[in-house]
Design an enzyme around this catalytic site. Structure first.
Site, mmCIF file in Angstrom:
data_model
loop_
_atom_site.group_PDB
_atom_site.id
_atom_site.type_symbol
_atom_site.label_atom_id
_atom_site.label_comp_id
_atom_site.label_asym_id
_atom_site.label_seq_id
_atom_site.Cartn_x
_atom_site.Cartn_y
_atom_site.Cartn_z
ATOM 1 N N THR A 120 0.833 -1.195 0.000
ATOM 2 C CA THR A 120 0.000 0.000 0.000
ATOM 3 C C THR A 120 0.868 1.246 0.000
ATOM 4 O O THR A 120 1.723 1.424 0.868
ATOM 5 C CB THR A 120 -0.918 0.014 1.227
ATOM 6 O OG1 THR A 120 -1.695 -1.179 1.239
ATOM 7 C CG2 THR A 120 -1.843 1.215 1.192
ATOM 8 N N CYS A 260 -2.606 -1.672 8.301
ATOM 9 C CA CYS A 260 -3.344 -1.057 7.198
ATOM 10 C C CYS A 260 -4.166 0.148 7.656
ATOM 11 O O CYS A 260 -3.843 1.283 7.345
ATOM 12 C CB CYS A 260 -4.263 -2.087 6.535
ATOM 13 S SG CYS A 260 -3.388 -3.306 5.526
#
Length: 420
Positions: A120, A260
């Site tokens: 990410t 995350c």
């Protein structure tokens, strides 16, 4: 290109994301899994996955070859990078791991190779950061000699339903041919549930907003939990009523950590600020969620009503039923309670003792004793369901139920409760 028809694949980084991916792709392709952690490789080759994403049977049945030998990466056609992208102490994007992985790819990639990133990042990192690193290490030209791709990871640790071979994968490539190749490769493992994004930056952006959206929604619920507490209302009772509406978004209050949701919004806010835009909503949500550990500790301290209490905290992982301790916000509760002068013991049979000590400098106990002034339910592991909490407490002790573990349960006479 001919080498893309039946490519050999190297997956770099064998954590929660890379290991299941390598095993799934190995059903149809020649796959090498690489990790710099030699201990991790030894464990996996012995049939043990400390992340619990793959069972010993699944590991032993996998056709993927696993190694920590850099030389073994040579000659592969496609390199998929699945290393973590954390933030610094100042909540700035830390691209150290992804840069090093890109350099590793650069030492092994040949002409016609494809480098795919799943980590990410904010829009632009794959092409503007990783591409030049690979160029410098390989002496090749991005977009001509080798090609870039992006396919954001969507692994939810501990989720045995939404596994990598059952979810829709977003893919993007530097050229339409690269995108089509990635769609075919990833589609082979998940029944062709593929969305091809128009470009790499769009795919990067899609990933970073997925978790930012969840973060903002949880921040809202955390805020209303604190509001309702002042009104003498249980946020859980309020949510029970509200979720009966068909389009109510069912988020729950609590600590927001992990690799995350507690991290990705900072990547998006960093990119926004670089463009001269102040992302008020994103950063407001982060401020609320980052402060929850200290707020909860303060509420527990006030509910105890005594100094130097003996407290048991149940759970140190960032979420229930997983061993992952990365960026766990439970540690914020623990440290704040210690600052109030309390003695804190931590019990979590899912977390690794050595890893927890290394990461946070705290020791885990082997099993709960008794005589605690308070038991804090921080993480709702299933293994805690059978704990007889009242037997762990002194008379008049406090159950601080952050996640509603014992909500509605009769804990017996003389047990005090605190919950959001």
């Amino acid at each position: 290109m001919d080498r893309w028809k039946n490519p050999t694949i190297a997956v770099i980084g064998l954590g929660y994301v890379g290991l299941p991916l390598a095993a799934a792709l190995a059903r149809d392709f020649d796959v090498l899994g690489f990790d710099i952690d030699a201990t991790r490789i030894r464990e996996l080759n012995a049939g043990h996955d400390r992340t619990n994403e793959l069972t010993p049977d699944a590991l032993n049945a996998s056709k993927a070859r696993l190694t920590d030998d850099l030389g073994a990466l040579q000659g592969h056609d496609i390199f998929i990078v699945t290393v973590p992208t954390p933030v610094s102490e100042d909540n700035e994007p830390d691209l150290t791991a992804v840069r090093k992985a890109a350099e590793t790819v650069g030492t092994a990639i040949g002409k016609g190779g494809i480098a795919v990133f799943e980590s990410t990042v904010y829009p632009g990192v794959t092409e503007d950061v990783c591409g030049p690193v690979i160029e410098a290490a390989s002496g090749l030209k991005s977009g001509t000699d080798f090609f870039l791709g992006y396919s954001p990871e969507r692994i939810n640790p501990g989720d045995k339903v939404h596994t990598v071979d059952k979810i829709t994968k977003v893919v993007a490539g530097q050229t339409p041919e690269v995108a089509a190749t990635l769609a075919r490769i990833y589609g082979s493992m998940n029944g062709n549930r593929i969305h091809i994004a128009p470009d790499i930056k769009t795919a990067e952006a899609s990933k970073v907003i997925e978790n930012a959206q969840r973060d903002i929604n949880i921040a809202f619920v955390n805020e209303i939990a604190l509001i309702f507490e002042r009104m003498g209302l249980s946020v859980y009772d309020v949510l029970d009523a509200a979720r009966t509406k068909w389009n109510f978004l069912d988020f729950k209050p609590g600590l927001v950590g992990g690799h995350c949701i507690g991290v990705d919004p900072y990547y998006l806010s960093h990119a926004a600020q670089q463009m001269g835009y102040d992302p008020d909503v994103i950063l407001s949500g982060r401020r609320i969620n980052d402060a929850m550990g200290a707020v909860l500790a303060e509420r527990i301290h006030k509910s105890l009503g005594i100094d130097a209490a003996k407290i048991l905290v149940l759970g140190i992982t960032f979420k229930e039923n997983v061993p992952d301790i990365r960026n766990s916000k439970v540690i914020d509760v623990i440290r704040a309670l210690e600052l109030f002068g309390h003695s804190v013991s931590i019990y979590d049979p899912l977390a690794d003792v050595a890893e927890t000590k290394h990461e946070y400098g705290v020791d885990l106990i082997d099993s709960p004793a008794n005589g605690y002034h308070a038991v804090v339910g921080a993480v709702p592991h299933a293994v805690f369901d059978e704990l007889k909490v009242s037997e762990l407490l002194v008379p008049g002790g406090l159950v601080a139920d952050i996640k509603g573990i014992w909500r509605g349960m009769d804990l017996g006479d003389g047990v005090r409760r605190w919950s959001l």
